[in-house]
Design a protein around this motif. Structure first.
Motif, PDB file in Angstrom:
ATOM      1  N   ALA A   1     -95.578 -16.647 118.686  1.00 57.39           N
ATOM      2  CA  ALA A   1     -94.532 -16.460 117.681  1.00 57.39           C
ATOM      3  C   ALA A   1     -94.265 -14.971 117.464  1.00 57.39           C
ATOM      4  N   ALA A   2     -95.327 -14.171 117.430  1.00 56.71           N
ATOM      5  CA  ALA A   2     -95.155 -12.723 117.279  1.00 56.71           C
ATOM      6  C   ALA A   2     -94.453 -12.136 118.496  1.00 56.71           C
TER       7      ALA A   2
ATOM      8  N   TYR B   1     -90.785 -12.992 118.267  1.00 59.76           N
ATOM      9  CA  TYR B   1     -90.139 -12.108 117.295  1.00 59.76           C
ATOM     10  C   TYR B   1     -89.863 -10.734 117.919  1.00 59.76           C
ATOM     11  N   ASP B   2     -90.848 -10.198 118.639  1.00 54.36           N
ATOM     12  CA  ASP B   2     -90.659  -8.901 119.291  1.00 54.36           C
ATOM     13  C   ASP B   2     -89.553  -8.956 120.342  1.00 54.36           C
TER      14      ASP B   2
ATOM     15  N   THR C   1     -86.220  -9.089 118.669  1.00 58.79           N
ATOM     16  CA  THR C   1     -85.897  -7.817 118.022  1.00 58.79           C
ATOM     17  C   THR C   1     -85.480  -6.770 119.031  1.00 58.79           C
TER      18      THR C   1
ATOM     19  N   GLU D   1     -80.200 -12.909 114.595  1.00 59.81           N
ATOM     20  CA  GLU D   1     -80.616 -12.260 113.343  1.00 59.81           C
ATOM     21  C   GLU D   1     -81.129 -13.275 112.330  1.00 59.81           C
TER      22      GLU D   1
ATOM     23  N   LYS E   1     -84.525 -14.398 113.500  1.00 58.55           N
ATOM     24  CA  LYS E   1     -85.531 -13.356 113.282  1.00 58.55           C
ATOM     25  C   LYS E   1     -85.965 -13.313 111.825  1.00 58.55           C
ATOM     26  N   ASN E   2     -85.027 -13.451 110.903  1.00 63.21           N
ATOM     27  CA  ASN E   2     -85.375 -13.438 109.484  1.00 63.21           C
ATOM     28  C   ASN E   2     -86.269 -14.621 109.113  1.00 63.21           C
TER      29      ASN E   2
ATOM     30  N   LEU F   1     -88.236 -16.367 111.180  1.00 63.48           N
ATOM     31  CA  LEU F   1     -89.537 -16.216 111.839  1.00 63.48           C
ATOM     32  C   LEU F   1     -90.374 -15.129 111.173  1.00 63.48           C
ATOM     33  N   HIS F   2     -89.722 -14.063 110.741  1.00 66.74           N
ATOM     34  CA  HIS F   2     -90.456 -12.984 110.075  1.00 66.74           C
ATOM     35  C   HIS F   2     -91.110 -13.489 108.801  1.00 66.74           C
TER      36      HIS F   2
ATOM     37  N   LEU G   1     -94.220 -15.372 109.748  1.00 64.78           N
ATOM     38  CA  LEU G   1     -95.282 -14.530 110.279  1.00 64.78           C
ATOM     39  C   LEU G   1     -96.027 -13.772 109.189  1.00 64.78           C
TER      40      LEU G   1
END
Length: 105
Positions: A71-72, A75-76, A79, A94, A97-98, A100-101, A104
């Motif tokens: 998952a990290a 996200y990377d 991004t 976007e 990403k929001n 998932l962030h 995390l």
């Protein structure tokens, strides 16, 4: 530790495209081979979800469960590699990403 997130089909296919492009990177040392291995694992998981959606396209969000390190990584990748030219695609990434962030944290 696992993270579950719901992804709409369009975003899933965009993420699959990003992970596919990242799997093409040449790995020539131990660190890069390790990173490529994780990218291939992520690509395989996303490919399976894409195939399962194509067999039953209903337009609903798909539940995807990832290990924390995948998952990290996702996200990377989302991004760093947002090279889509369309505004719709950029907004989809976007929003993902929001979400998932938040998971995390």
């Amino acid at each position: 530790m696992k993270i579950s997130i719901k992804i709409d089909p369009e975003t899933l296919f965009l993420l699959h495209k990003i992970s596919n492009e990242q799997c093409q990177i040449i790995a020539n040392n131990i660190g890069r081979k390790s990173a490529k291995s994780m990218r291939i694992e992520l690509f395989t998981l996303l490919t399976q979800r894409c195939f399962s959606y194509q067999l039953n396209p209903n337009g609903k969000k798909l539940q995807v469960t990832l290990k924390y390190h995948l998952a990290a990584l996702l996200y990377d990748l989302a991004t760093e590699n947002n090279q889509f030219s369309g505004i719709y695609e950029k907004n989809k990434i976007e929003i993902f990403k929001n979400e998932l962030h938040q998971k995390l944290q």
